[in-house]
Motif scaffolding. Structure first.
Motif, PDB file in Angstrom:
ATOM      1  N   VAL A   1      -4.808  13.846   7.006  1.00 33.36           N
ATOM      2  CA  VAL A   1      -5.900  12.959   7.371  1.00 33.36           C
ATOM      3  C   VAL A   1      -5.551  11.564   6.867  1.00 33.36           C
ATOM      4  N   LEU A   2      -5.654  10.558   7.737  1.00 30.58           N
ATOM      5  CA  LEU A   2      -5.376   9.181   7.339  1.00 30.58           C
ATOM      6  C   LEU A   2      -6.636   8.574   6.737  1.00 30.58           C
ATOM      7  N   VAL A   3      -6.494   7.941   5.562  1.00 31.64           N
ATOM      8  CA  VAL A   3      -7.654   7.391   4.859  1.00 31.64           C
ATOM      9  C   VAL A   3      -7.380   5.957   4.435  1.00 31.64           C
ATOM     10  N   GLY A   4      -8.464   5.197   4.266  1.00 29.52           N
ATOM     11  CA  GLY A   4      -8.364   3.853   3.726  1.00 29.52           C
ATOM     12  C   GLY A   4      -7.707   2.851   4.663  1.00 29.52           C
ATOM     13  N   GLU A   5      -7.733   1.608   4.257  1.00 27.49           N
ATOM     14  CA  GLU A   5      -7.168   0.536   5.063  1.00 27.49           C
ATOM     15  C   GLU A   5      -5.658   0.665   5.205  1.00 27.49           C
ATOM     16  N   ASP A   6      -5.005   1.246   4.217  1.00 27.88           N
ATOM     17  CA  ASP A   6      -3.544   1.380   4.260  1.00 27.88           C
ATOM     18  C   ASP A   6      -3.101   2.657   4.981  1.00 27.88           C
ATOM     19  N   GLY A   7      -4.048   3.470   5.379  1.00 31.21           N
ATOM     20  CA  GLY A   7      -3.708   4.670   6.136  1.00 31.21           C
ATOM     21  C   GLY A   7      -2.903   5.687   5.357  1.00 31.21           C
ATOM     22  N   HIS A   8      -3.231   5.870   4.086  1.00 25.85           N
ATOM     23  CA  HIS A   8      -2.536   6.893   3.301  1.00 25.85           C
ATOM     24  C   HIS A   8      -2.851   8.275   3.870  1.00 25.85           C
ATOM     25  N   ARG A   9      -1.884   9.170   3.778  1.00 27.59           N
ATOM     26  CA  ARG A   9      -2.040  10.520   4.298  1.00 27.59           C
ATOM     27  C   ARG A   9      -2.556  11.447   3.198  1.00 27.59           C
ATOM     28  N   ILE A  10      -3.633  12.163   3.509  1.00 32.18           N
ATOM     29  CA  ILE A  10      -4.198  13.153   2.603  1.00 32.18           C
ATOM     30  C   ILE A  10      -3.939  14.533   3.196  1.00 32.18           C
TER      31      ILE A  10
ATOM     32  N   HIS B   1      -1.129  13.310  -5.341  1.00 33.52           N
ATOM     33  CA  HIS B   1      -0.908  14.706  -5.728  1.00 33.52           C
ATOM     34  C   HIS B   1      -0.434  15.540  -4.540  1.00 33.52           C
ATOM     35  N   GLY B   2       0.178  16.668  -4.865  1.00 32.85           N
ATOM     36  CA  GLY B   2       0.525  17.652  -3.847  1.00 32.85           C
ATOM     37  C   GLY B   2       1.344  17.066  -2.716  1.00 32.85           C
ATOM     38  N   ALA B   3       0.951  17.404  -1.485  1.00 33.66           N
ATOM     39  CA  ALA B   3       1.668  16.924  -0.297  1.00 33.66           C
ATOM     40  C   ALA B   3       1.114  15.611   0.227  1.00 33.66           C
ATOM     41  N   SER B   4       0.110  15.053  -0.449  1.00 38.63           N
ATOM     42  CA  SER B   4      -0.463  13.774  -0.024  1.00 38.63           C
ATOM     43  C   SER B   4       0.444  12.615  -0.422  1.00 38.63           C
ATOM     44  N   ASP B   5       0.168  11.448   0.167  1.00 37.30           N
ATOM     45  CA  ASP B   5       0.934  10.260  -0.201  1.00 37.30           C
ATOM     46  C   ASP B   5       0.708   9.934  -1.667  1.00 37.30           C
ATOM     47  N   LYS B   6       1.725   9.325  -2.283  1.00 37.71           N
ATOM     48  CA  LYS B   6       1.691   9.035  -3.714  1.00 37.71           C
ATOM     49  C   LYS B   6       2.011   7.563  -3.961  1.00 37.71           C
ATOM     50  N   PRO B   7       1.089   6.664  -3.603  1.00 38.21           N
ATOM     51  CA  PRO B   7       1.332   5.241  -3.870  1.00 38.21           C
ATOM     52  C   PRO B   7       1.440   4.973  -5.361  1.00 38.21           C
ATOM     53  N   HIS B   8       2.152   3.915  -5.708  1.00 45.62           N
ATOM     54  CA  HIS B   8       2.404   3.587  -7.114  1.00 45.62           C
ATOM     55  C   HIS B   8       1.560   2.422  -7.619  1.00 45.62           C
ATOM     56  N   ARG B   9       0.618   1.937  -6.823  1.00 46.53           N
ATOM     57  CA  ARG B   9      -0.248   0.833  -7.244  1.00 46.53           C
ATOM     58  C   ARG B   9      -1.551   1.394  -7.810  1.00 46.53           C
ATOM     59  N   ALA B  10      -1.950   0.887  -8.965  1.00 46.94           N
ATOM     60  CA  ALA B  10      -3.217   1.330  -9.564  1.00 46.94           C
ATOM     61  C   ALA B  10      -4.391   1.028  -8.642  1.00 46.94           C
ATOM     62  N   ALA B  11      -4.293  -0.047  -7.861  1.00 53.61           N
ATOM     63  CA  ALA B  11      -5.391  -0.442  -6.981  1.00 53.61           C
ATOM     64  C   ALA B  11      -5.680   0.606  -5.909  1.00 53.61           C
ATOM     65  N   ASP B  12      -4.735   1.500  -5.647  1.00 52.99           N
ATOM     66  CA  ASP B  12      -4.944   2.535  -4.636  1.00 52.99           C
ATOM     67  C   ASP B  12      -5.753   3.715  -5.164  1.00 52.99           C
ATOM     68  N   TYR B  13      -6.161   3.675  -6.422  1.00 51.29           N
ATOM     69  CA  TYR B  13      -6.862   4.803  -7.021  1.00 51.29           C
ATOM     70  C   TYR B  13      -8.226   4.419  -7.565  1.00 51.29           C
ATOM     71  N   ASP B  14      -8.897   3.495  -6.883  1.00 48.31           N
ATOM     72  CA  ASP B  14     -10.274   3.176  -7.217  1.00 48.31           C
ATOM     73  C   ASP B  14     -11.133   4.432  -7.040  1.00 48.31           C
ATOM     74  N   LEU B  15     -12.054   4.642  -7.954  1.00 49.81           N
ATOM     75  CA  LEU B  15     -12.851   5.865  -7.949  1.00 49.81           C
ATOM     76  C   LEU B  15     -13.634   6.046  -6.652  1.00 49.81           C
ATOM     77  N   HIS B  16     -14.220   4.958  -6.154  1.00 49.94           N
ATOM     78  CA  HIS B  16     -14.985   5.059  -4.920  1.00 49.94           C
ATOM     79  C   HIS B  16     -14.076   5.382  -3.738  1.00 49.94           C
ATOM     80  N   GLN B  17     -12.827   4.919  -3.784  1.00 49.34           N
ATOM     81  CA  GLN B  17     -11.898   5.254  -2.710  1.00 49.34           C
ATOM     82  C   GLN B  17     -11.558   6.737  -2.736  1.00 49.34           C
ATOM     83  N   LEU B  18     -11.381   7.286  -3.923  1.00 54.24           N
ATOM     84  CA  LEU B  18     -11.119   8.719  -4.032  1.00 54.24           C
ATOM     85  C   LEU B  18     -12.293   9.523  -3.469  1.00 54.24           C
ATOM     86  N   ALA B  19     -13.514   9.054  -3.725  1.00 53.39           N
ATOM     87  CA  ALA B  19     -14.683   9.729  -3.168  1.00 53.39           C
ATOM     88  C   ALA B  19     -14.728   9.565  -1.649  1.00 53.39           C
ATOM     89  N   SER B  20     -14.373   8.383  -1.169  1.00 53.61           N
ATOM     90  CA  SER B  20     -14.363   8.144   0.275  1.00 53.61           C
ATOM     91  C   SER B  20     -13.333   9.010   0.986  1.00 53.61           C
TER      92      SER B  20
END
Length: 284
Positions: free
Chosen positions: A34-43, A94-113
């Motif tokens: 599933v593509l998520v967020g503005e950067d289209g990370h794969r979950i 984590h797992g098979a999802s994308d693993k960006p290295h920027r702290a900004a990609d792990y905002d709590l609300h984004q994880l919930a989104s």
């Protein structure tokens, strides 16, 4: 009894509990991304059970993944036997999802989104939520941000402060960049946890810790607790147990169960935890 509980009960009566041991419930199906967020990370997401069954979404903890937290420990198997459809996701990093290295990609609300995006992709209008550790902290946010869609939740090992606050980020960074030995005992435990699960990326997990601290909204606010029924569960040997109890007491429909003789890192494998949580979900 709500519609979800009635559906689960009917599913059990119609044979949902009769799942052969050889059905592959200790294995992971191929992920659907599933593509998520503005950067289209794969979950990476995983689904078990028929679409018309009540859905339970399961979200793992830090340095873990769906297989490690929920499949290998028997949760997926037992949730299906109880008449639920199970929807799992590997959190970003984590797992098979994308693993960006920027702290900004792990905002709590984004994880919930990310959880909401997964529900949208699978066309799930309402679901129940089960999370552990980091997944439980994300769950506290999910239960509030998407309260119309999440009917009840199980939050295991949820910290009452900043997630990963005891992790020494500077020591982990020195390990990643220079191979410097980690001396802080708590941080050593996190590093061992990271190394235990194949495919973990220490740089991504370091970014997660940084993102949690930079979010600005990482402390669960007891004055703004979820309104839904929530089961809190924490191991008797977990250092965060008193904080978890306080969050349960602050939650209008909260209740607390102590997982006997378990610490933070082995509580997901507890049969007591699993059975108590499933009993709570079937009440819904």
């Amino acid at each position: 009894m709500t519609a979800s509980a009635e559906q689960a009960s009917a599913a059990r009566e119609n044979g949902a509990v009769s799942i052969p041991a050889s059905s592959g419930l200790t294995e992971l199906p191929e992920p659907r991304f599933v593509l998520v967020g503005e950067d289209g990370h794969r979950i990476a997401t995983y689904s078990w059970g028929e679409d018309d069954l009540p859905t339970v979404v399961v979200v793992h903890g830090f340095a873990s993944n769906t297989k490690d937290n929920w499949v290998s420990t028997g949760w997926v198997r037992d949730l299906q036997r109880a008449g639920f459809r199970v929807l799992g996701l590997d959190q970003r990093g984590h797992g098979a999802s994308d693993k960006p290295h920027r702290a900004a990609d792990y905002d709590l609300h984004q994880l919930a989104s990310d959880v909401e995006a997964v529900l949208d992709t699978y066309l799930v209008d309402t679901a129940m939520y089960v999370g552990y550790s980091l997944g439980a902290r994300v769950g506290w946010e999910v239960l509030q941000d998407f309260s119309a869609r999440i009917t009840r939740g199980v939050l295991g090992g949820v910290p009452d402060g900043i997630p990963l606050a005891r992790l020494d980020i500077d020591q982990v960074r020195a390990l990643v960049e220079n191979g410097t030995e980690v001396t802080d005992p708590v941080t050593q435990n996190y590093v061992r946890l990271t190394e235990r699960v194949p495919g973990n990326d220490l740089r991504a997990l370091l970014a997660i810790a940084g993102g949690m601290r930079a979010s600005g909204t990482v402390d669960p606010d007891p004055a703004n607790a979820p309104e839904q029924p929530v089961l809190f569960a924490t191991g008797s040997r977990d250092a965060i147990i008193e904080g978890s109890k306080a969050l349960a007491a602050a939650t209008p429909q909260g209740r607390f169960v102590e997982i006997p003789d378990r610490h933070h890192f082995n509580a997901p494998g507890s049969r007591v935890f699993r059975q108590t949580a499933i009993e709570f979900l079937t009440e819904g």
